[in-house]
Design a protein around this motif. Structure first.
Motif, PDB file in Angstrom:
ATOM      1  N   THR A  31       0.830  -0.988  -0.034  1.00  0.00           N
ATOM      2  CA  THR A  31      -0.031  -0.076   0.123  1.00  0.00           C
ATOM      3  C   THR A  31       0.690   1.500   0.073  1.00  0.00           C
ATOM      4  OG1 THR A  31      -1.466  -1.269   1.401  1.00  0.00           O
ATOM      5  CG2 THR A  31      -1.923   0.965   1.241  1.00  0.00           C
ATOM      6  N   GLU A  32       2.008   1.288   0.993  1.00  0.00           N
ATOM      7  CA  GLU A  32       2.827   2.408   0.910  1.00  0.00           C
ATOM      8  C   GLU A  32       3.553   2.681  -0.574  1.00  0.00           C
ATOM      9  OE1 GLU A  32       5.723   1.752   3.832  1.00  0.00           O
ATOM     10  OE2 GLU A  32       6.372   4.093   3.710  1.00  0.00           O
ATOM     11  N   TYR A  35       0.649   4.268  -2.571  1.00  0.00           N
ATOM     12  CA  TYR A  35       0.670   5.571  -1.934  1.00  0.00           C
ATOM     13  C   TYR A  35       1.496   6.470  -2.995  1.00  0.00           C
ATOM     14  CZ  TYR A  35       0.926   9.518   1.271  1.00  0.00           C
ATOM     15  OH  TYR A  35       1.035  10.957   1.555  1.00  0.00           O
ATOM     16  N   ALA A  60      -4.168  -3.518  -0.283  1.00  0.00           N
ATOM     17  CA  ALA A  60      -4.044  -3.232   1.012  1.00  0.00           C
ATOM     18  C   ALA A  60      -4.580  -4.426   1.863  1.00  0.00           C
ATOM     19  CB  ALA A  60      -5.001  -2.009   1.092  1.00  0.00           C
ATOM     20  N   GLN A  73      -9.650  -1.734   9.693  1.00  0.00           N
ATOM     21  CA  GLN A  73      -8.142  -1.390   9.045  1.00  0.00           C
ATOM     22  C   GLN A  73      -8.099  -0.982   7.560  1.00  0.00           C
ATOM     23  OE1 GLN A  73      -5.429  -4.569  10.273  1.00  0.00           O
ATOM     24  NE2 GLN A  73      -6.089  -4.600  12.227  1.00  0.00           N
ATOM     25  N   TYR A  74      -9.250  -1.760   7.148  1.00  0.00           N
ATOM     26  CA  TYR A  74      -9.355  -1.239   5.712  1.00  0.00           C
ATOM     27  C   TYR A  74      -9.820  -0.010   5.233  1.00  0.00           C
ATOM     28  CZ  TYR A  74     -10.152  -2.916   0.775  1.00  0.00           C
ATOM     29  OH  TYR A  74      -9.984  -3.436  -0.620  1.00  0.00           O
ATOM     30  N   LYS A  77      -6.721   2.004   5.803  1.00  0.00           N
ATOM     31  CA  LYS A  77      -5.750   2.086   4.502  1.00  0.00           C
ATOM     32  C   LYS A  77      -6.365   2.920   3.177  1.00  0.00           C
ATOM     33  CE  LYS A  77      -3.393  -2.184   5.631  1.00  0.00           C
ATOM     34  NZ  LYS A  77      -1.915  -2.012   5.418  1.00  0.00           N
ATOM     35  N   TYR A  80      -5.598   6.507   3.768  1.00  0.00           N
ATOM     36  CA  TYR A  80      -4.107   7.028   3.680  1.00  0.00           C
ATOM     37  C   TYR A  80      -4.098   6.925   2.107  1.00  0.00           C
ATOM     38  CZ  TYR A  80       0.781   5.453   3.201  1.00  0.00           C
ATOM     39  OH  TYR A  80       2.336   5.570   2.852  1.00  0.00           O
TER      40      TYR A  80
END
Ligand code: MRU
Length: 342
Positions: A31-32, A35, A60, A73-74, A77, A80
């Motif tokens: 995911t990072e 992003y 994610a 949590q989803y 993300k 984010y």
């Protein structure tokens, strides 16, 4: 048509920072990474960001192991990813669709089934973007005659979407039908999407294209060289006010002055019915060095003060029509956009 993004279980993005000199694809597995690919504009253009975020949400989901906390949590993300670029509403739109899909399937699915349902959803968003853009192109084409010349700003082409583009879709559809259209492309400072991306894309398509610096638009319009302006959008408010690449607002004023039709081409997913007017649209400000540097080299005193809004808002009264996949919307926009969304 060069592929902007691909999926092989991970997200593969054409690195648009390197175009047109290099054609390089980067793979994103977390995911990072997704992003940063959006934030650093490896991928850019509202629909392409949205589709990338949809695939990013598949990635994610693979990073979450606790079923009880999956949805909370989803959502984190998703927030984010949305924070990578604030103006293009397609990013939020796509993330929200992925979260709805997760919510609809979480109780009845084991982890692998859930992830595969999310993957199907992202693929659907990808394919729908291509179909939508083709329909926008068909609708746009009804506004033009053989040999007309269209001025466009930034890049709202295939590179900014899963395929075809929004503003540039008319050139792809015209080509497929053997109709000739010509283009003028603004270079689009500071990141030069017009010079680097639109010029590259239209040249590959075989469109007669003339590149101009942003400050030349008034002259080409005054000489009668432009039949219409067509641009994309990052977010359209309920009343038709439209955020798009910085410089679009100025072009709309020029077009009004010379009585040249000014069209917005965008999918319905770009309309944000929660934004009443342009005042509600968040405008991203980017790093000062985008203005101070070209190709990583300073062209200015290194510490000069800079203002670098990435987008501006064109007021609805400057827009002749908004061209969507469902049809061409004329003023009054508030009423007619609402009608379209029913
Ligand atoms: O900063 P960018 O390159 O992402 O800006 C792109 C634009 O402003 C486009 O015109 C818009 O996203 C529509 S793309 C079909």
């Amino acid at each position: 048509m060069i592929e902007t993004l691909k999926w092989d279980g991970n997200l593969i993005l054409l690195d648009q920072r390197k175009l047109p000199q290099q054609i390089i694809y980067n793979t994103y597995e977390d995911t990072e990474g997704v992003y940063y690919s959006i934030k650093e504009m490896v991928v850019r253009g509202a629909p392409a960001i949205g589709v990338s975020a949809a695939y990013g949400m598949v990635i994610a989901a693979r990073e979450i192991f606790n079923k009880e906390e999956f949805i909370s949590q989803y959502i984190k993300k998703g927030d984010y990813l949305i924070s990578a670029r604030p103006t293009a509403v397609n990013l939020k739109w796509a993330v929200e669709r992925m979260i709805s899909c997760a919510k609809a399937n979480i109780t009845k699915s084991d982890r692998n089934t859930l992830i595969s349902k999310l993957e199907d959803k992202a693929k659907e968003i990808y394919q729908k973007d291509i179909d939508t853009n083709k329909a926008i192109g068909e609708n746009l084409l009804t506004l033009f005659n053989e040999n007309d010349t269209i001025l466009t700003h930034c890049n709202a082409g295939s590179l900014a979407t899963a395929g075809y583009g929004t503003a540039l879709s008319v050139f792809y559809v015209a080509k497929e039908k053997g109709i000739n259209l010509k283009a003028y492309a603004d270079e689009t400072r500071p990141r030069l999407q017009g010079a680097r991306l639109t010029a590259f894309e239209l040249e590959n398509l075989g469109v007669d294209t003339t590149l101009i610096c942003d400050n030349m638009a008034a002259v080409v319009m005054s000489k009668g060289k432009i039949d219409a302006v067509v641009v994309g959008a990052d977010r359209i408010a309920k009343n038709g006010d439209t955020a798009n690449k910085i410089g679009t607002y100025g072009l709309s004023i020029l077009a009004k002055n010379f009585n040249i039709p000014f069209y917005i081409a965008a999918p319905i997913s770009t309309i944000d019915f929660d934004s009443k007017s342009g005042d509600d649209i968040p405008i991203e400000e980017r790093d000062a060095n985008e203005v101070r540097k070209i190709n990583d080299k300073f062209i200015t005193p290194e510490n000069i003060g800079v203002y670098n809004p990435s987008f501006d808002v064109t007021p609805n009264e400057n827009i002749r029509a908004i061209v969507t996949e469902k049809g061409i919307v004329y003023p009054p926009f508030e009423q007619n956009l609402e009608e379209l969304n029913k």
